[in-house]
Design an enzyme around this catalytic site. Sequence first.
Site, short mmCIF file in Angstrom:
data_model
loop_
_atom_site.label_atom_id
_atom_site.label_comp_id
_atom_site.label_asym_id
_atom_site.label_seq_id
_atom_site.Cartn_x
_atom_site.Cartn_y
_atom_site.Cartn_z
N ASP A 160 -4.00 -9.21 8.61
CA ASP A 160 -2.83 -8.50 9.15
C ASP A 160 -2.36 -9.17 10.44
OD1 ASP A 160 -2.87 -6.54 7.09
OD2 ASP A 160 -4.51 -5.52 8.14
N GLU A 206 0.82 -1.22 0.00
CA GLU A 206 0.00 0.00 0.00
C GLU A 206 0.85 1.27 0.00
OE1 GLU A 206 -4.29 -1.33 1.86
OE2 GLU A 206 -2.85 -0.39 3.21
N THR A 240 -11.94 -7.51 8.88
CA THR A 240 -10.93 -6.48 8.62
C THR A 240 -9.80 -6.58 9.64
OG1 THR A 240 -12.73 -5.03 7.94
CG2 THR A 240 -10.56 -4.03 8.18
N THR A 262 -3.18 -18.06 2.90
CA THR A 262 -4.27 -18.00 3.88
C THR A 262 -5.59 -18.27 3.16
OG1 THR A 262 -4.53 -15.59 3.64
CG2 THR A 262 -3.00 -16.37 5.32
N GLY A 282 -8.44 -22.14 6.94
CA GLY A 282 -7.10 -22.25 7.50
C GLY A 282 -6.02 -21.70 6.58
O1 RIB Z 1 -6.05 -5.17 5.90
C1 RIB Z 1 -7.05 -4.30 6.35
C2 RIB Z 1 -6.69 -2.88 6.01
O2 RIB Z 1 -6.70 -2.73 4.61
C3 RIB Z 1 -7.63 -1.83 6.51
O3 RIB Z 1 -7.33 -1.41 7.81
C4 RIB Z 1 -7.54 -0.73 5.46
O4 RIB Z 1 -7.00 0.45 5.92
C5 RIB Z 1 -6.72 -1.34 4.33
O5 RIB Z 1 -5.41 -0.92 4.35
#
Ligand code: RIB
Length: 301
Positions: A250, A140, A246, A218, A223
């Site tokens: 991460d 990003e 969301t 993923t 799983g």
């Molecule tokens: O992976 C989730 C994230 O993707 C969100 O928090 C959003 O900001 C995007 O970057």
Amino acid sequence: MTSRIVVVGSANLDIVVPVPHHPARGETVLGADHVQVPGGKGANQAVASARLGGDVAFVGCIGDDPAGGVLRASLTDSGVDVAALLTAADTPSGIALITVGPDGDNAIVVSPGANATLTPDDLASIESIRSANVVQLQLEIPIETTIAAAEAATGLVILDPAPAPTDGLPQRLLDAVDVLVPNETELALLAGRPVDADDIDDIVSAARSLGVDRVVVTLGRNGAVVVAEDTVTTVDSPQIDAVDTTGAGDAFRSALAVGLAAGTDLASAAQVASRVGAATALRFGAQPSLPTTAEVDERLQ
Ligand code: RIB
């Protein structure tokens, strides 16, 4: 000495609207009240790694606006070192417009803002990237900046290839990455062909075509598959009723990073990461949902 994790990536203010269904092209959907929470794949991964016990620094860029203040505070409140967090003048912070459906699934549009101003030159004087035990990257921020970070690193480089480019990853980046962690959609985009997510052999063959020795795919509630040089390991996910996915990806990637920084093998780290991702999906919002190790167990009881 504690292992150091450095995350180089984005920070976004997430503007989240719960919806009965995601809008189709040309459709207007009435949702619930919106919520603003700190997010961005880079900042999420930094906060997640810190909450899981990592010694973490974040390298990124926010705008000189109220959103930037929220993003900086969330990082520092979680114990992330922000000495290398830049502020771009006259530039808005990154934002993400997110709809969350009844099953916790999401759709996201990112406006990069200040994230897009982070250049390879900005990294040149940052010694912490070179000396980190683990460097976590995503896509990003400008790709040349991600490449510069990967090439500067002497430790383990983990790449979350999201958002995945439709024309594949640059060879220089692939050459500098040690562990690639795509989801099933990103795997298909990077492999340049459809992948049957129910067929382990197809997943493994697509993962092995990417040119990185270790790939962790993923698969959400199905799983993950860990594809290493000579071994393939499947990892189950706890079955949950997701509230909001969301940030779950991460959190998974950060659990991998924390595990690998501590010397855990990749398959074992992925087992833990699967639980961390599921625990994250049980709470709303990106950074507000990221658990500590104790919270993972509490939420999954
Ligand atoms: O992976 C989730 C994230 O993707 C969100 O928090 C959003 O900001 C995007 O970057």
